[in-house]
Motif scaffolding. Structure first.
Motif, PDB file in Angstrom:
ATOM      1  N   SER A 119       0.829  -1.208   0.000  1.00  0.00           N
ATOM      2  CA  SER A 119       0.000   0.000   0.000  1.00  0.00           C
ATOM      3  C   SER A 119       0.861   1.254   0.000  1.00  0.00           C
ATOM      4  O   SER A 119       0.561   2.223  -0.711  1.00  0.00           O
ATOM      5  CB  SER A 119      -0.934   0.019   1.214  1.00  0.00           C
ATOM      6  N   ALA A 120       1.932   1.236   0.771  1.00  0.00           N
ATOM      7  CA  ALA A 120       2.826   2.398   0.807  1.00  0.00           C
ATOM      8  C   ALA A 120       3.441   2.640  -0.569  1.00  0.00           C
ATOM      9  O   ALA A 120       3.591   3.793  -0.998  1.00  0.00           O
ATOM     10  CB  ALA A 120       3.922   2.186   1.854  1.00  0.00           C
ATOM     11  N   LEU A 121       3.780   1.570  -1.273  1.00  0.00           N
ATOM     12  CA  LEU A 121       4.376   1.711  -2.598  1.00  0.00           C
ATOM     13  C   LEU A 121       3.346   2.147  -3.635  1.00  0.00           C
ATOM     14  O   LEU A 121       3.632   2.987  -4.489  1.00  0.00           O
ATOM     15  CB  LEU A 121       5.016   0.396  -3.039  1.00  0.00           C
ATOM     16  N   VAL A 122       2.165   1.592  -3.564  1.00  0.00           N
ATOM     17  CA  VAL A 122       1.131   1.874  -4.572  1.00  0.00           C
ATOM     18  C   VAL A 122       0.491   3.236  -4.343  1.00  0.00           C
ATOM     19  O   VAL A 122       0.261   3.993  -5.285  1.00  0.00           O
ATOM     20  CB  VAL A 122       0.043   0.766  -4.553  1.00  0.00           C
ATOM     21  N   ASP A 123       0.208   3.564  -3.094  1.00  0.00           N
ATOM     22  CA  ASP A 123      -0.554   4.779  -2.784  1.00  0.00           C
ATOM     23  C   ASP A 123       0.280   5.924  -2.247  1.00  0.00           C
ATOM     24  O   ASP A 123      -0.235   7.013  -2.036  1.00  0.00           O
ATOM     25  CB  ASP A 123      -1.642   4.458  -1.743  1.00  0.00           C
ATOM     26  N   GLY A 124       1.556   5.700  -2.025  1.00  0.00           N
ATOM     27  CA  GLY A 124       2.377   6.689  -1.365  1.00  0.00           C
ATOM     28  C   GLY A 124       2.827   7.834  -2.258  1.00  0.00           C
ATOM     29  O   GLY A 124       2.453   7.940  -3.410  1.00  0.00           O
ATOM     30  N   PRO A 125       3.678   8.712  -1.689  1.00  0.00           N
ATOM     31  CA  PRO A 125       4.202   9.847  -2.442  1.00  0.00           C
ATOM     32  C   PRO A 125       4.999   9.365  -3.645  1.00  0.00           C
ATOM     33  O   PRO A 125       5.556   8.273  -3.635  1.00  0.00           O
ATOM     34  CB  PRO A 125       5.101  10.573  -1.445  1.00  0.00           C
ATOM     35  N   GLY A 126       5.014  10.186  -4.661  1.00  0.00           N
ATOM     36  CA  GLY A 126       5.744   9.835  -5.871  1.00  0.00           C
ATOM     37  C   GLY A 126       4.939   8.982  -6.819  1.00  0.00           C
ATOM     38  O   GLY A 126       5.441   8.534  -7.829  1.00  0.00           O
ATOM     39  N   ARG A 127       3.689   8.746  -6.486  1.00  0.00           N
ATOM     40  CA  ARG A 127       2.825   7.936  -7.355  1.00  0.00           C
ATOM     41  C   ARG A 127       2.568   8.712  -8.631  1.00  0.00           C
ATOM     42  O   ARG A 127       2.198   9.876  -8.603  1.00  0.00           O
ATOM     43  CB  ARG A 127       1.513   7.624  -6.643  1.00  0.00           C
ATOM     44  N   HIS A 128       2.752   8.054  -9.755  1.00  0.00           N
ATOM     45  CA  HIS A 128       2.520   8.688 -11.059  1.00  0.00           C
ATOM     46  C   HIS A 128       1.247   8.137 -11.645  1.00  0.00           C
ATOM     47  O   HIS A 128       0.953   6.982 -11.544  1.00  0.00           O
ATOM     48  CB  HIS A 128       3.690   8.412 -12.005  1.00  0.00           C
TER      49      HIS A 128
END
Length: 154
Positions: free
Chosen positions: A144-153
């Motif tokens: 979730s942190a990777l998918v929804d976190g900052p830096g999401r394009h």
């Protein structure tokens, strides 16, 4: 002067490879479960069905689907053509503007979408079986942190 971005760690290449391998494994497991149900959709067709289902109430326009899929409208036409041939979706005129075509799921499409979701859950369960409940929870939080976190394009 902005500080330089940190260099990738020596393990990041390996981590990238592991993510690719996990994605492929998940796809193969899902396809295996779908084959037992005699259902064959490409990943793009499956995604389009999920997106159409997401639009509760007013079915999406082709342009809406192209935007969500981040593809050119012609690619959506090809996907819709294939799904329509399988009876999973149908084109319907917009009641407010008959020149606009909207895409809606059919009963067949809803059944197929349920089977796709079931196959995805079964594949995930198979892949996550070696993990404890605590590891699964932590893994879910990390994803979730990777998918929804900052830096999401988008």
């Amino acid at each position: 002067m902005p500080s330089p971005s940190p260099a990738p760690s020596a393990g990041s290449g390996n981590l990238a490879e592991q993510l690719v391998r996990l994605t492929r494994r998940m796809h193969r497991a899902q396809q295996h479960h779908l084959a037992r149900l005699d259902i064959a959709f490409t990943p793009a067709q499956s995604r389009l069905l999920r997106i159409v289902d997401h639009y509760r109430g007013t079915p999406p326009r082709m342009a809406d689907l192209a935007e969500r899929l981040e593809v050119v409208p012609r690619a959506v036409t090809t996907l819709v053509d294939a799904l329509e041939a399988n009876g999973a979706v149908r084109r319907v005129p917009d009641p407010a503007n008959r020149r606009v075509v909207r895409i809606e799921l059919t009963d067949t499409g809803r059944v197929a979408l349920g089977a796709l979701r079931s196959a995805r859950r079964a594949a995930a369960e198979e892949i996550l079986a070696p993990l404890t409940a605590e590891q699964r929870e932590e893994f879910g939080e990390l994803l979730s942190a990777l998918v929804d976190g900052p830096g999401r394009h988008h």
